[in-house]
Motif scaffolding. Structure first.
Motif, PDB file in Angstrom:
ATOM      1  N   ARG A 137     -14.263  48.436 -47.902  1.00  0.00           N
ATOM      2  CA  ARG A 137     -13.290  47.306 -47.950  1.00  0.00           C
ATOM      3  C   ARG A 137     -13.272  47.646 -49.445  1.00  0.00           C
ATOM      4  O   ARG A 137     -13.550  47.919 -50.773  1.00  0.00           O
ATOM      5  CB  ARG A 137     -14.455  46.511 -47.840  1.00  0.00           C
ATOM      6  CG  ARG A 137     -14.998  45.962 -46.256  1.00  0.00           C
ATOM      7  CD  ARG A 137     -13.768  45.426 -45.045  1.00  0.00           C
ATOM      8  NE  ARG A 137     -14.677  44.726 -43.958  1.00  0.00           N
ATOM      9  CZ  ARG A 137     -13.772  45.480 -43.191  1.00  0.00           C
ATOM     10  NH1 ARG A 137     -12.542  45.754 -42.914  1.00  0.00           N
ATOM     11  NH2 ARG A 137     -14.810  45.213 -42.223  1.00  0.00           N
ATOM     12  N   MET A 138     -12.271  46.251 -50.025  1.00  0.00           N
ATOM     13  CA  MET A 138     -11.364  46.233 -51.128  1.00  0.00           C
ATOM     14  C   MET A 138     -12.425  45.668 -52.137  1.00  0.00           C
ATOM     15  O   MET A 138     -13.548  44.602 -51.621  1.00  0.00           O
ATOM     16  CB  MET A 138      -9.910  45.547 -51.181  1.00  0.00           C
ATOM     17  CG  MET A 138      -8.694  46.387 -50.954  1.00  0.00           C
ATOM     18  SD  MET A 138      -8.834  47.294 -51.583  1.00  0.00           S
ATOM     19  CE  MET A 138      -8.081  47.075 -52.999  1.00  0.00           C
ATOM     20  N   THR A 139     -12.353  46.157 -53.729  1.00  0.00           N
ATOM     21  CA  THR A 139     -13.693  45.503 -53.601  1.00  0.00           C
ATOM     22  C   THR A 139     -13.539  45.877 -55.195  1.00  0.00           C
ATOM     23  O   THR A 139     -12.065  45.858 -55.796  1.00  0.00           O
ATOM     24  CB  THR A 139     -14.880  46.824 -53.975  1.00  0.00           C
ATOM     25  OG1 THR A 139     -16.094  45.666 -55.640  1.00  0.00           O
ATOM     26  CG2 THR A 139     -13.957  47.838 -54.581  1.00  0.00           C
ATOM     27  N   ALA A 140     -13.207  43.973 -56.142  1.00  0.00           N
ATOM     28  CA  ALA A 140     -13.692  43.891 -57.635  1.00  0.00           C
ATOM     29  C   ALA A 140     -14.621  44.030 -58.164  1.00  0.00           C
ATOM     30  O   ALA A 140     -13.903  43.760 -59.801  1.00  0.00           O
ATOM     31  CB  ALA A 140     -13.164  42.334 -57.307  1.00  0.00           C
ATOM     32  N   THR A 141     -15.329  44.838 -58.049  1.00  0.00           N
ATOM     33  CA  THR A 141     -16.268  45.581 -58.869  1.00  0.00           C
ATOM     34  C   THR A 141     -16.359  47.020 -59.915  1.00  0.00           C
ATOM     35  O   THR A 141     -16.861  47.233 -60.550  1.00  0.00           O
ATOM     36  CB  THR A 141     -17.985  45.605 -58.279  1.00  0.00           C
ATOM     37  OG1 THR A 141     -17.485  46.487 -57.445  1.00  0.00           O
ATOM     38  CG2 THR A 141     -18.525  44.272 -57.620  1.00  0.00           C
ATOM     39  N   LYS A 142     -14.704  47.789 -58.803  1.00  0.00           N
ATOM     40  CA  LYS A 142     -14.874  49.045 -59.954  1.00  0.00           C
ATOM     41  C   LYS A 142     -13.257  49.386 -59.611  1.00  0.00           C
ATOM     42  O   LYS A 142     -11.824  49.518 -58.481  1.00  0.00           O
ATOM     43  CB  LYS A 142     -15.356  50.297 -58.881  1.00  0.00           C
ATOM     44  CG  LYS A 142     -15.516  51.239 -59.587  1.00  0.00           C
ATOM     45  CD  LYS A 142     -16.420  52.417 -59.109  1.00  0.00           C
ATOM     46  CE  LYS A 142     -16.095  53.459 -59.859  1.00  0.00           C
ATOM     47  NZ  LYS A 142     -15.425  54.302 -59.983  1.00  0.00           N
ATOM     48  N   ALA A 143     -12.836  48.704 -60.793  1.00  0.00           N
ATOM     49  CA  ALA A 143     -11.076  48.828 -60.732  1.00  0.00           C
ATOM     50  C   ALA A 143     -10.510  49.789 -59.830  1.00  0.00           C
ATOM     51  O   ALA A 143      -9.269  49.539 -59.582  1.00  0.00           O
ATOM     52  CB  ALA A 143     -10.703  48.585 -62.248  1.00  0.00           C
ATOM     53  N   ASP A 144     -10.834  50.849 -60.432  1.00  0.00           N
ATOM     54  CA  ASP A 144     -10.600  52.370 -60.254  1.00  0.00           C
ATOM     55  C   ASP A 144     -10.700  52.417 -59.037  1.00  0.00           C
ATOM     56  O   ASP A 144     -10.931  53.941 -59.017  1.00  0.00           O
ATOM     57  CB  ASP A 144      -9.990  52.978 -61.171  1.00  0.00           C
ATOM     58  CG  ASP A 144     -11.904  53.990 -61.481  1.00  0.00           C
ATOM     59  OD1 ASP A 144     -12.898  52.674 -61.204  1.00  0.00           O
ATOM     60  OD2 ASP A 144     -12.528  54.637 -62.420  1.00  0.00           O
ATOM     61  N   ALA A 145     -11.579  51.724 -57.742  1.00  0.00           N
ATOM     62  CA  ALA A 145     -11.431  52.329 -56.784  1.00  0.00           C
ATOM     63  C   ALA A 145     -10.874  53.060 -56.002  1.00  0.00           C
ATOM     64  O   ALA A 145     -11.036  53.868 -55.054  1.00  0.00           O
ATOM     65  CB  ALA A 145     -12.719  51.353 -56.151  1.00  0.00           C
ATOM     66  N   GLY A 146      -9.847  52.455 -55.779  1.00  0.00           N
ATOM     67  CA  GLY A 146      -8.221  53.085 -54.700  1.00  0.00           C
ATOM     68  C   GLY A 146      -8.509  52.327 -53.730  1.00  0.00           C
ATOM     69  O   GLY A 146      -9.487  51.255 -53.294  1.00  0.00           O
ATOM     70  N   ALA A 147      -7.175  52.618 -52.653  1.00  0.00           N
ATOM     71  CA  ALA A 147      -6.849  51.604 -51.715  1.00  0.00           C
ATOM     72  C   ALA A 147      -8.753  51.859 -50.623  1.00  0.00           C
ATOM     73  O   ALA A 147      -8.927  52.708 -50.499  1.00  0.00           O
ATOM     74  CB  ALA A 147      -6.165  52.155 -51.100  1.00  0.00           C
ATOM     75  N   ALA A 148      -8.731  50.890 -50.151  1.00  0.00           N
ATOM     76  CA  ALA A 148      -9.910  50.883 -48.710  1.00  0.00           C
ATOM     77  C   ALA A 148      -9.785  51.619 -47.600  1.00  0.00           C
ATOM     78  O   ALA A 148      -8.426  51.606 -47.568  1.00  0.00           O
ATOM     79  CB  ALA A 148     -10.329  49.269 -48.093  1.00  0.00           C
ATOM     80  N   ILE A 149     -10.375  52.327 -46.820  1.00  0.00           N
ATOM     81  CA  ILE A 149     -10.116  53.456 -46.239  1.00  0.00           C
ATOM     82  C   ILE A 149     -10.876  53.071 -45.020  1.00  0.00           C
ATOM     83  O   ILE A 149     -10.193  53.683 -43.739  1.00  0.00           O
ATOM     84  CB  ILE A 149     -10.907  55.120 -46.919  1.00  0.00           C
ATOM     85  CG1 ILE A 149     -12.920  54.586 -47.147  1.00  0.00           C
ATOM     86  CG2 ILE A 149     -10.276  55.460 -47.907  1.00  0.00           C
ATOM     87  CD1 ILE A 149     -12.975  55.917 -47.462  1.00  0.00           C
ATOM     88  N   GLY A 150     -11.276  51.891 -45.214  1.00  0.00           N
ATOM     89  CA  GLY A 150     -11.866  51.315 -43.918  1.00  0.00           C
ATOM     90  C   GLY A 150     -13.057  52.563 -42.522  1.00  0.00           C
ATOM     91  O   GLY A 150     -13.238  53.669 -43.581  1.00  0.00           O
ATOM     92  N   PHE A 151     -13.375  51.674 -41.783  1.00  0.00           N
ATOM     93  CA  PHE A 151     -14.675  52.483 -41.172  1.00  0.00           C
ATOM     94  C   PHE A 151     -13.924  54.092 -40.550  1.00  0.00           C
ATOM     95  O   PHE A 151     -14.537  54.865 -40.098  1.00  0.00           O
ATOM     96  CB  PHE A 151     -15.370  51.879 -40.162  1.00  0.00           C
ATOM     97  CG  PHE A 151     -15.648  50.357 -40.304  1.00  0.00           C
ATOM     98  CD1 PHE A 151     -17.049  50.722 -41.825  1.00  0.00           C
ATOM     99  CD2 PHE A 151     -15.428  49.226 -39.988  1.00  0.00           C
ATOM    100  CE1 PHE A 151     -17.371  49.528 -42.016  1.00  0.00           C
ATOM    101  CE2 PHE A 151     -15.669  48.331 -40.463  1.00  0.00           C
ATOM    102  CZ  PHE A 151     -17.105  48.187 -41.393  1.00  0.00           C
ATOM    103  N   GLU A 152     -13.294  53.810 -40.037  1.00  0.00           N
ATOM    104  CA  GLU A 152     -12.425  55.411 -39.461  1.00  0.00           C
ATOM    105  C   GLU A 152     -12.181  56.666 -40.812  1.00  0.00           C
ATOM    106  O   GLU A 152     -12.486  57.552 -41.376  1.00  0.00           O
ATOM    107  CB  GLU A 152     -10.935  54.982 -39.184  1.00  0.00           C
ATOM    108  CG  GLU A 152     -10.476  54.903 -38.030  1.00  0.00           C
ATOM    109  CD  GLU A 152      -9.113  54.027 -37.396  1.00  0.00           C
ATOM    110  OE1 GLU A 152      -8.776  55.087 -37.819  1.00  0.00           O
ATOM    111  OE2 GLU A 152      -9.156  53.848 -36.405  1.00  0.00           O
ATOM    112  N   GLY A 153     -11.817  56.124 -42.375  1.00  0.00           N
ATOM    113  CA  GLY A 153     -12.022  56.574 -43.609  1.00  0.00           C
ATOM    114  C   GLY A 153     -12.812  57.455 -43.587  1.00  0.00           C
ATOM    115  O   GLY A 153     -13.357  58.785 -43.846  1.00  0.00           O
ATOM    116  N   LEU A 154     -14.452  56.485 -43.644  1.00  0.00           N
ATOM    117  CA  LEU A 154     -15.311  56.893 -44.087  1.00  0.00           C
ATOM    118  C   LEU A 154     -15.677  58.230 -42.760  1.00  0.00           C
ATOM    119  O   LEU A 154     -16.586  59.199 -42.824  1.00  0.00           O
ATOM    120  CB  LEU A 154     -16.212  56.009 -43.703  1.00  0.00           C
ATOM    121  CG  LEU A 154     -17.570  56.049 -44.071  1.00  0.00           C
ATOM    122  CD1 LEU A 154     -18.645  56.746 -44.510  1.00  0.00           C
ATOM    123  CD2 LEU A 154     -18.526  54.649 -43.015  1.00  0.00           C
ATOM    124  N   GLY A 155     -16.032  57.744 -41.179  1.00  0.00           N
ATOM    125  CA  GLY A 155     -16.243  58.887 -40.000  1.00  0.00           C
ATOM    126  C   GLY A 155     -15.385  59.878 -40.772  1.00  0.00           C
ATOM    127  O   GLY A 155     -15.752  61.486 -40.405  1.00  0.00           O
TER     128      GLY A 155
END
Length: 222
Positions: A137-155
């Protein structure tokens, strides 16, 4: 030191901007009492001396409990503090260089957020013990984390590798079961514990959800 066994199950990543004024050691100790299995020290703004001191204090806290300390990015700090490993991202030191510096007996983790990043990292994967994949999911704790990939991206990443994967980025209780079902061995959390009024209770709740998810997916058990 021989390379320690590690459990990616409930992986706490520290953040100095969260949970103040509570002391870092107090938060980590409470989280470990609640079921955290692995701890990463992440503080990109800290001066080197302060970071080494924090890492040494965490090693002293965690090692008697059999919980490894991973240092984010800073191989020099990990060596100075005798930490169990280092985690690097795509823009950090090459994992092969980290392995050469650390030797064979410490843990090396690598962030891989997509199949393309996995392919780009192919030559370094032999030096790596686990992958961190996200952000889910989108997160505010790491500015350079990139776009959320969701569970599909994880899989999609999980299907490419036999390396154990820890899901990261915006993880709370609701994200644990889908992450495990998608192929993650565990979940890395920041705010869900660091920002909690009671880190021990927060960790206990997350660990209970993880244990339930693992029971439904026995092939992901550590």
């Amino acid at each position: 030191m021989t390379r320690p066994a590690f459990d990616l199950g409930l992986y706490l990543v520290t953040d100095p901007s969260i949970g103040q004024p509570r002391a870092l050691l107090d938060t980590v100790a409470a989280a470990v009492a609640g079921g955290v299995t692995l701890v990463q020290l992440r503080d990109p703004l800290a001066e080197t001396g302060a970071l080494v001191a924090a890492a040494r204090a965490l090693v002293a806290l965690l090692r008697p409990k059999g919980i490894p300390l991973i240092v984010n990015d800073r191989t020099d700090v990990a060596l100075a503090a005798d930490a169990e490993g280092v985690h690097v991202g795509q823009g950090d030191m090459d994992a092969r260089d980290v392995r050469r510096l650390l030797g064979p007996d410490r843990i090396v983790g690598l962030s891989v957020g997509s199949p393309a990043e996995y392919a780009a990292s192919a030559e370094a994967l032999a030096a790596v013990d686990y992958l961190g994949t996200g952000p889910i999911r989108m997160t505010a704790t790491k500015a350079d984390a990139g776009a959320a990939i969701g569970f599909e991206g994880l899989g999609a990443v999980a299907r490419l590798t036999a390396l154990p994967i820890v899901a990261i980025g915006g993880i709370g209780a609701a994200e644990i079961a889908p992450s495990v079902a998608a192929g993650a061995r565990g979940v890395a959390v920041v705010s869900a514990i660091m920002a909690a009024a009671d880190p021990k209770a927060a960790a206990e709740a997350l660990r209970a959800e993880l244990d339930r998810a693992r029971a439904r997916q026995p092939e992901t058990a550590a």
